[in-house]
Design an enzyme around this catalytic site. Structure first.
Site, PDB file in Angstrom:
ATOM      1  CG  ASP A  20      -2.002   1.054   1.125  1.00 51.43           C
ATOM      2  OD1 ASP A  20      -2.291   1.513   0.003  1.00 51.43           O
ATOM      3  OD2 ASP A  20      -2.548   1.421   2.173  1.00 51.43           O
ATOM      4  CG  HIS A  53      -4.288  10.525   2.520  1.00 53.53           C
ATOM      5  ND1 HIS A  53      -5.325  10.362   3.408  1.00 53.53           N
ATOM      6  CD2 HIS A  53      -3.362   9.580   2.840  1.00 53.53           C
ATOM      7  CE1 HIS A  53      -5.055   9.355   4.227  1.00 53.53           C
ATOM      8  NE2 HIS A  53      -3.867   8.863   3.916  1.00 53.53           N
ATOM      9  CD  GLU A  63      -6.105   4.646   4.752  1.00 52.55           C
ATOM     10  OE1 GLU A  63      -5.614   5.547   5.445  1.00 52.55           O
ATOM     11  OE2 GLU A  63      -5.445   3.711   4.281  1.00 52.55           O
ATOM     12  CD  GLU A  95      -5.436   2.863  -0.178  1.00 55.06           C
ATOM     13  OE1 GLU A  95      -4.560   2.315  -0.873  1.00 55.06           O
ATOM     14  OE2 GLU A  95      -5.362   2.989   1.047  1.00 55.06           O
ATOM     15  CG  ASP A 136      -5.653   0.115   3.751  1.00 53.94           C
ATOM     16  OD1 ASP A 136      -5.733  -0.947   4.378  1.00 53.94           O
ATOM     17  OD2 ASP A 136      -4.717   0.926   3.882  1.00 53.94           O
ATOM     18  NE  ARG A 161      -7.664   6.420   9.607  1.00 58.67           N
ATOM     19  CZ  ARG A 161      -6.929   6.277   8.512  1.00 58.67           C
ATOM     20  NH1 ARG A 161      -5.658   5.894   8.590  1.00 58.67           N
ATOM     21  NH2 ARG A 161      -7.464   6.489   7.341  1.00 58.67           N
ATOM     22  CD  GLN A 208      -2.947   4.410  10.792  1.00 58.71           C
ATOM     23  OE1 GLN A 208      -4.169   4.333  10.620  1.00 58.71           O
ATOM     24  NE2 GLN A 208      -2.165   5.048   9.964  1.00 58.71           N
ATOM     25  CE  LYS A 248      -3.156   2.443   7.548  1.00 52.52           C
ATOM     26  NZ  LYS A 248      -4.222   3.009   6.703  1.00 52.52           N
ATOM     27  CB  THR A 277      -7.287  -4.842   2.375  1.00 53.91           C
ATOM     28  OG1 THR A 277      -6.420  -4.490   3.457  1.00 53.91           O
ATOM     29  CG2 THR A 277      -7.146  -3.812   1.265  1.00 53.91           C
ATOM     30  CD  GLU A 323      -7.510  12.932   4.013  1.00 53.71           C
ATOM     31  OE1 GLU A 323      -7.326  13.917   3.303  1.00 53.71           O
ATOM     32  OE2 GLU A 323      -7.463  11.772   3.571  1.00 53.71           O
TER      33      GLU A 323
HETATM   34  O1  LIG Z   1       0.632   9.507   7.943  1.00 52.18           O
HETATM   35  C1  LIG Z   1       0.405   8.529   8.648  1.00 52.18           C
HETATM   36  O2  LIG Z   1       0.999   8.367   9.703  1.00 52.18           O
HETATM   37  C2  LIG Z   1      -0.574   7.502   8.256  1.00 52.18           C
HETATM   38  C3  LIG Z   1      -1.085   7.405   7.036  1.00 52.18           C
HETATM   39  C4  LIG Z   1      -2.071   6.414   6.666  1.00 52.18           C
HETATM   40  O3  LIG Z   1      -2.739   5.774   7.454  1.00 52.18           O
HETATM   41  C5  LIG Z   1      -2.302   6.248   5.235  1.00 52.18           C
HETATM   42  C6  LIG Z   1      -2.005   4.924   4.629  1.00 52.18           C
HETATM   43  O4  LIG Z   1      -2.341   3.812   4.987  1.00 52.18           O
HETATM   44  C7  LIG Z   1      -1.450   5.057   3.280  1.00 52.18           C
HETATM   45  C8  LIG Z   1      -2.487   5.616   2.410  1.00 52.18           C
HETATM   46  O5  LIG Z   1      -3.536   4.973   2.248  1.00 52.18           O
HETATM   47  O6  LIG Z   1      -2.288   6.693   1.837  1.00 52.18           O
HETATM   48 CA   LIG Z   2      -4.060   2.856   2.873  1.00 52.07          CA
HETATM   49 MG   LIG Z   3      -6.222  -2.689   5.010  1.00 51.01          MG
END
Ligand SMILES: O=C(O)/C=C/C(=O)CC(=O)CC(=O)O
Ligand SMILES: [Ca+2]
Ligand SMILES: [Mg+2]
Length: 401
Positions: A117, A124, A188, A190, A222, A226, A229, A242, A246, A347
């Site tokens: 990914d 973003h 997400e 994508e 995806d 959060r 994460q 994550k 997916t 976002e």
């Molecule tokens: O910037 C971060 O710490 C986290 C970013 C993401 O969660 C985004 C990711 O999985 C990649 C994406 O889909 O753009």
């Molecule tokens: Ca992603």
């Molecule tokens: Mg995923």
């Protein structure tokens, strides 16, 4: 180009598209098909009737064997299918192999080998950088020099429609880490590309090799927790936040269907290193649409993506890492500059501080149990004909405890 198949007005599955998938009918064996209008053309059936060349590609439960056959085979098959679907003289023999989509059970279209990914939308990356790292520059210093990515979990890539169980895990609290169901379940939106032809270990694939290796594109959701994460991801990147699921769309849109959608990506400054330079423009005029419980909440524009698919492929192999048939490489969340163009809830709601007000009177900061997310996309095709990607959907189920 005119087909004798009755294609409903506005269908993204005109004869200019011909996306590939795997379906079965009423518990029957899986087979490869292409979507046309609101039907699926059964390629194994066509082959059995002597209408299409098949070297064991189509009476299969995945597209992998056909995808590995390479571009000359992809081209010849597409030309033959186009001729069969446009020549009125073929109608009598081809029509019996059209199955109504409503009778077709759509499967995961290919066995996913590795799943990567990326993180290629500048809007973003800037928006989530501000949220996750409020005291730092939003874009990390490497962001403009290489397409950042991480390796995901191929075994949990699931087909559209698969329910998503809310993940449990650790999250930070004022009293230290706590365990439980994620309170910040997100999506997400994508677009991913799928590798057909493998490459040898030790041999980088240049940007110019994109067409020889890549079979087509799918939609990707995806799913992201959060809170899990944010606590786990430094310094090695996303892991359990994550990897629980997916989702991908059932139709793989072949590169050949996207020629008219190709457009120049945003200018890249600083100029990337030579191995990331690309002679052909591979931005795509492709608009996504995100629905939450039937309400449209965003229209992310794929043409704004900073890093393109050939650059991502070249970067992923520049160290000599080999490609395998079925490798899935997703773009990263697609977000545009406007508020209603963002590709995820973190976002869209500024990490829940500005919940979405849905037309049904309900509010959403993050996903709740029972919520259904549906992502669709349409590209511009020849003469403005829409090239549809179908959809990727999923409904959130409560955590299992
Ligand atoms: O910037 C971060 O710490 C986290 C970013 C993401 O969660 C985004 C990711 O999985 C990649 C994406 O889909 O753009
Ligand atoms: Ca992603
Ligand atoms: Mg995923």
């Amino acid at each position: 180009m005119e087909t004798w198949v009755d294609v409903p007005e506005g269908s993204g599955f005109g004869v200019e598209n011909l996306p590939y998938g795997v379906f079965s009918r009423r518990g029957g064996p899986p087979r490869v098909g292409v979507a046309i209008g609101d039907r699926v053309l059964d390629l194994a059936g066509l082959a059995e009737a002597g209408l299409l060349t098949d070297r064991g590609w189509f009476a299969a439960g995945t597209l992998n064997s056909f995808m590995s056959a390479g571009r000359p085979v992809w081209q010849a098959t597409r030309e033959r299918l186009t001729a069969l679907l446009t020549g009125p003289e073929h109608r009598g023999r081809v029509e019996p192999h059209l199955v109504p989509l409503s009778d077709a059970d759509l499967r995961l279209p290919f066995d996913v080998a590795d799943y990567v990914d990326f993180y290629s939308s500048r809007d973003h990356a800037t928006n989530v950088g501000r949220i996750f790292r409020p005291n730092a520059e939003p874009l990390p210093p490497n962001w403009l020099h290489l397409p950042i990515g991480y390796h995901g979990r191929a075994g949990t890539v699931v087909p559209s429609g698969t329910p998503v169980v809310r993940p449990c895990g650790q999250r930070r609290s004022e009293d230290g880490p706590v365990f439980g169901p994620s309170l910040k379940l997100d999506i997400e939106a994508e677009v991913g590309f799928v590798v057909g032809v493998p490459s040898a270990l030790g041999q980088p694939v240049p940007t110019a090799g994109f067409r020889d290796h890549v079979f087509g594109f799918v939609l990707v959701n995806d799913w992201s927790a959060r809170d899990i994460q944010a606590w786990e991801y430094q310094p090695l990147g996303p892991f359990l936040g994550k990897s629980f699921a997916t989702s991908i769309s059932p139709w793989v849109v072949p590169l050949a269907a996207l020629e008219s959608a190709r457009t120049a990506p945003p200018p890249q400054d600083p100029e990337p290193l030579p191995y990331l330079r690309c002679d052909e423009p591979w931005g795509l005029d492709l608009t996504l649409r995100i629905e939450l419980n039937g309400h449209v909440v965003s229209h992310p524009p794929f043409a704004t993506m900073y890093w393109t698919a050939p650059q991502q492929l070249a970067h992923a192999t520049v160290n000599g890492a080999a490609l395998r048939t079925g490798d899935l490489m997703a773009s990263g969340t697609v977000s545009g500059p406007e508020r209603d163009q963002r590709g995820c809830l973190i976002e869209l709601t500024r990490d829940g501080r500005e919940p979405l007000e849905l037309p049904d009177g309900r509010r959403r900061a993050y996903l709740e149990d029972g919520d259904t997310v549906r992502i669709q996309a349409t590209a511009s095709g020849p003469g403005g004909a829409p090239i549809g990607f179908g959809e990727v959907t999923g409904t959130v189920l409560p955590a299992s405890r």
